[in-house]
Design an enzyme around this catalytic site. Structure first.
Site, PDB file in Angstrom:
ATOM      1  N   HIS A 246      41.159  33.873  57.587  1.00 15.52           N
ATOM      2  CA  HIS A 246      39.841  34.140  56.998  1.00 15.52           C
ATOM      3  C   HIS A 246      39.390  35.565  57.302  1.00 15.52           C
ATOM      4  O   HIS A 246      38.834  36.253  56.443  1.00 15.52           O
ATOM      5  CB  HIS A 246      38.789  33.173  57.569  1.00 15.52           C
ATOM      6  CG  HIS A 246      39.002  31.740  57.223  1.00 15.52           C
ATOM      7  ND1 HIS A 246      39.141  30.752  58.175  1.00 15.52           N
ATOM      8  CD2 HIS A 246      39.099  31.110  56.020  1.00 15.52           C
ATOM      9  CE1 HIS A 246      39.295  29.585  57.582  1.00 15.52           C
ATOM     10  NE2 HIS A 246      39.285  29.772  56.279  1.00 15.52           N
TER      11      HIS A 246
ATOM     12  N   GLU B  56      46.738  33.056  49.845  1.00 17.55           N
ATOM     13  CA  GLU B  56      47.863  32.480  49.089  1.00 17.55           C
ATOM     14  C   GLU B  56      48.417  31.198  49.716  1.00 17.55           C
ATOM     15  O   GLU B  56      49.292  30.580  49.125  1.00 17.55           O
ATOM     16  CB  GLU B  56      48.979  33.516  48.941  1.00 17.55           C
ATOM     17  CG  GLU B  56      48.619  34.636  47.975  1.00 17.55           C
ATOM     18  CD  GLU B  56      49.766  35.596  47.708  1.00 17.55           C
ATOM     19  OE1 GLU B  56      50.793  35.526  48.429  1.00 17.55           O
ATOM     20  OE2 GLU B  56      49.636  36.427  46.788  1.00 17.55           O
TER      21      GLU B  56
ATOM     22  N   GLN C 233      45.576  26.598  44.243  1.00 17.45           N
ATOM     23  CA  GLN C 233      44.129  26.803  44.112  1.00 17.45           C
ATOM     24  C   GLN C 233      43.823  28.209  43.602  1.00 17.45           C
ATOM     25  O   GLN C 233      42.960  28.389  42.740  1.00 17.45           O
ATOM     26  CB  GLN C 233      43.461  26.588  45.471  1.00 17.45           C
ATOM     27  CG  GLN C 233      41.978  26.907  45.492  1.00 17.45           C
ATOM     28  CD  GLN C 233      41.365  26.660  46.852  1.00 17.45           C
ATOM     29  OE1 GLN C 233      41.016  25.537  47.167  1.00 17.45           O
ATOM     30  NE2 GLN C 233      41.244  27.697  47.663  1.00 17.45           N
TER      31      GLN C 233
END
Length: 282
Positions: A37, A150, A155
């Protein structure tokens, strides 16, 4: 550090910045932050005037109630981690009611078949939930760029399709998978693994790497068989699927074609915790 819980307050804060043509980067997350993140945040901070991160465990993308209940929620810790990285990150951490306004259901989306493969096949309704929350967050934040890892490659492709089909003016940027030192793809779910399981889970990436080498000189069918056989040697793992798919269409392939990009996708359980990963096979 500014933390908003209501979309009305966030919109009121962002609106003048948008009118000043400030570029807004957006990193959507479900919290329990890790270095993957943070790498998305760093990229956004380097490319935009303003960076917003959302922290919201979205109920409509879980088809397993137990998985939703057990998903780690660590907002205080997450805010502290972001503050140490950059005090100017804007956090949107809403309650379910602020997003769904008492109607916690997904919209229905057609992603031209991308949603029917792999995760979509094994998690019914999952990508309707993803599309619903991403579309709503884009409408609230109005970012110029949005950053996705990735690790959730399917998604990522689906969000690109969503933006394209609904003419949403956001540039969707895919960022490389961040891995633990042992190769395990970083995931918030890793927090639920015991120390032993986390060590053993290094095997997932090891087998993916070996499969990549194997694939160069072997058929699709034999490569899939190879992966399945490797995991059979390790009964602590339960392989849900390993598929080889076209990177653009995400359709599973049966034979290789020249000048096409392929990727291996895997979902596997250890200690009853579901982990996913993928690898480029070219």
């Amino acid at each position: 550090m500014l933390v908003f819980n209501k979309k009305s307050d966030l919109s009121a804060f962002l609106s003048p910045l948008i009118h000043q043509n400030k570029s807004i980067g957006f990193v959507p997350t479900m919290g329990a932050l890790h270095n993957g993140h943070l790498s998305l945040l760093k990229k956004s901070l380097s490319e935009n005037d303003v960076t917003v991160m959302s922290i919201f465990v979205n109920p409509t993308q879980f088809n397993n109630a137990e998985d939703l209940d057990k998903y780690p929620r660590t907002l205080e810790r997450d805010v502290q981690i972001m503050q140490e990285l950059n005090d100017n990150i804007i956090v949107y951490a809403p309650e379910v009611a602020d997003i769904y306004e008492g109607n916690t259901v997904s919209e229905n989306f057609n992603y031209d078949g991308l949603e029917n493969q792999m995760e979509g096949k094994h998690r019914p309704g999952h990508f309707d939930g993803v599309g619903t929350i991403v579309k709503r967050l884009f409408e609230i934040i109005k970012p110029n760029k949005a950053y996705f890892g990735e690790k959730d490659f399917q998604q990522l492709q689906i969000v690109k399709k969503l933006v394209n089909k609904y003419n949403i003016p956001v540039e969707v940027i895919g960022c490389p998978i961040h891995r633990e030192t042992n190769g395990l793809a970083m995931s918030s779910r890793n927090e639920r693994l015991s120390v032993t399981a986390k060590e053993k889970a290094a095997l997932i990436f090891q087998i993916l790497n070996t499969a990549k080498a194997f694939f160069q000189n072997n058929s699709v069918e034999n490569t899939i068989q190879f992966v399945e056989n490797e995991f059979k040697k390790h009964p602590e793992f339960e392989l849900e699927y390993f598929e080889i798919a076209d990177e653009i269409t995400l359709l599973p392939i049966s034979e290789k074609e020249a000048n096409k990009k392929y990727r291996g996708f895997i979902a596997i359980f250890i200690e009853n915790i579901r982990l996913i990963d993928n690898i480029s096979l070219n």
